[in-house]
Design an enzyme around this catalytic site. Sequence first.
Site, PDB file in Angstrom:
ATOM      1  N   GLU A 212      -0.852  -8.624   5.074  1.00 13.25           N
ATOM      2  CA  GLU A 212      -0.731  -9.070   6.400  1.00 13.25           C
ATOM      3  C   GLU A 212      -1.684  -9.088   7.337  1.00 13.25           C
ATOM      4  OE1 GLU A 212      -0.031  -6.026   4.951  1.00 13.25           O
ATOM      5  OE2 GLU A 212      -0.502  -3.991   5.958  1.00 13.25           O
TER       6      GLU A 212
ATOM      7  N   HIS B 110      -3.538  -5.439   1.116  1.00  9.79           N
ATOM      8  CA  HIS B 110      -2.395  -5.917   2.469  1.00  9.79           C
ATOM      9  C   HIS B 110      -2.758  -7.324   2.822  1.00  9.79           C
ATOM     10  CE1 HIS B 110      -2.264  -1.972   4.147  1.00  9.79           C
ATOM     11  NE2 HIS B 110      -2.902  -1.589   2.695  1.00  9.79           N
TER      12      HIS B 110
ATOM     13  N   CYS C 189       0.402  -1.479  -0.111  1.00 12.13           N
ATOM     14  CA  CYS C 189       0.053  -0.263   0.077  1.00 12.13           C
ATOM     15  C   CYS C 189       1.100   1.329  -0.002  1.00 12.13           C
ATOM     16  CB  CYS C 189      -1.293   0.055   1.121  1.00 12.13           C
ATOM     17  SG  CYS C 189      -2.286   1.058   1.272  1.00 12.13           S
TER      18      CYS C 189
END
Lengths: 231, 108
Positions: free
Chosen positions: A196, A194, A85
């Site tokens: 994560e 994302h 991002c």
Amino acid sequence: MKIGVITYPGTLDDRDAQRAIRLAGGTPVPLWHDDDDLKKVDAVVLPGGFSYGDYLRCGAIAAKAPATKEVIRLAAKGLPVLGICNGFQILVESHLLPGGLIRNEKQHFICRDQKLRVENNETAWTSLFEKDQEILIPLKNGEGGYIATDDTLKMLEQENRIAFRYVENNPNGSMNDIAGITNERGNVVGLMPHPEHAVEAGFGPDTPTAMRSGIDGLLFFESVLKMVVNS
Amino acid sequence: MDVARLQTASNSTRNLASAQENRRGKVPKIIVEIMPKQDLLDPQGKAVANSLHRAGQEEISAVRIGKRIELHFDREITDQDLEMAKDQAANFLSNDVIEDVIAITKED
């Protein structure tokens, strides 16, 4: 296996990235933007957020930070780097990856679980995926529209440097449905969604199997750990 | 409270005065002007154009919004300073994938 996570002023997802690294079996090492010592890490993650308040342009000021300069130097020697991002925006502003990211086509900040196709599974961060595997990870951004010149797009397509493409819908007007790209060597990868945030059952995206059970993001971190172990 | 407010008022008057001084060109500065590339969508400009149309200014065909960046100096500006500004404008202040540097001008 040490993976550094750089925190800039305004970074938001550094702790999530550290947690993802831990869940994948690595040791996260917090790094500070103003410190050019990357503490001999084996790989680096530039996490999401709004570094320097998105002043000037998203990622522009972070691209000049002492820690980033060291990332640029070591990336040329093959250090695996993942930009997520805002981290992706920092990588394009650092010229580690080509192109640019502009405001989403429809102007809205978008936050949703997004389906992607893994186009290149030969990078440091994607080797554990199958080629053309479809994965589901969260997307949340306001300036995620990938753009590049015609020549750059042609080069990315020809050299198989598009790492991920949006599937079913293009959320932000990105050219050629590009969600993420890699450098020539395959050690630097940047993407808007994302990974994560999809690393632990109970906290990931919904899947047909069960609510919040999506953990497709974990393979990004396991891929780089496997590569570092083997090298 | 009143004292504080008065002080704030006097500060802002002073800031305004110095801003006016700047505008009159008393501070040597290099002005860098940057615009989004012609073929890119400029959402800010589009929203402002829509509002102007709503206000009856329908003859305005488009609005585009860019940036003006001032580099101030406490001394006279040299040719090297202009070279530096050109370099920084190309490599940091703008991103040539999405923006064009329109002008770099010196104001003494």
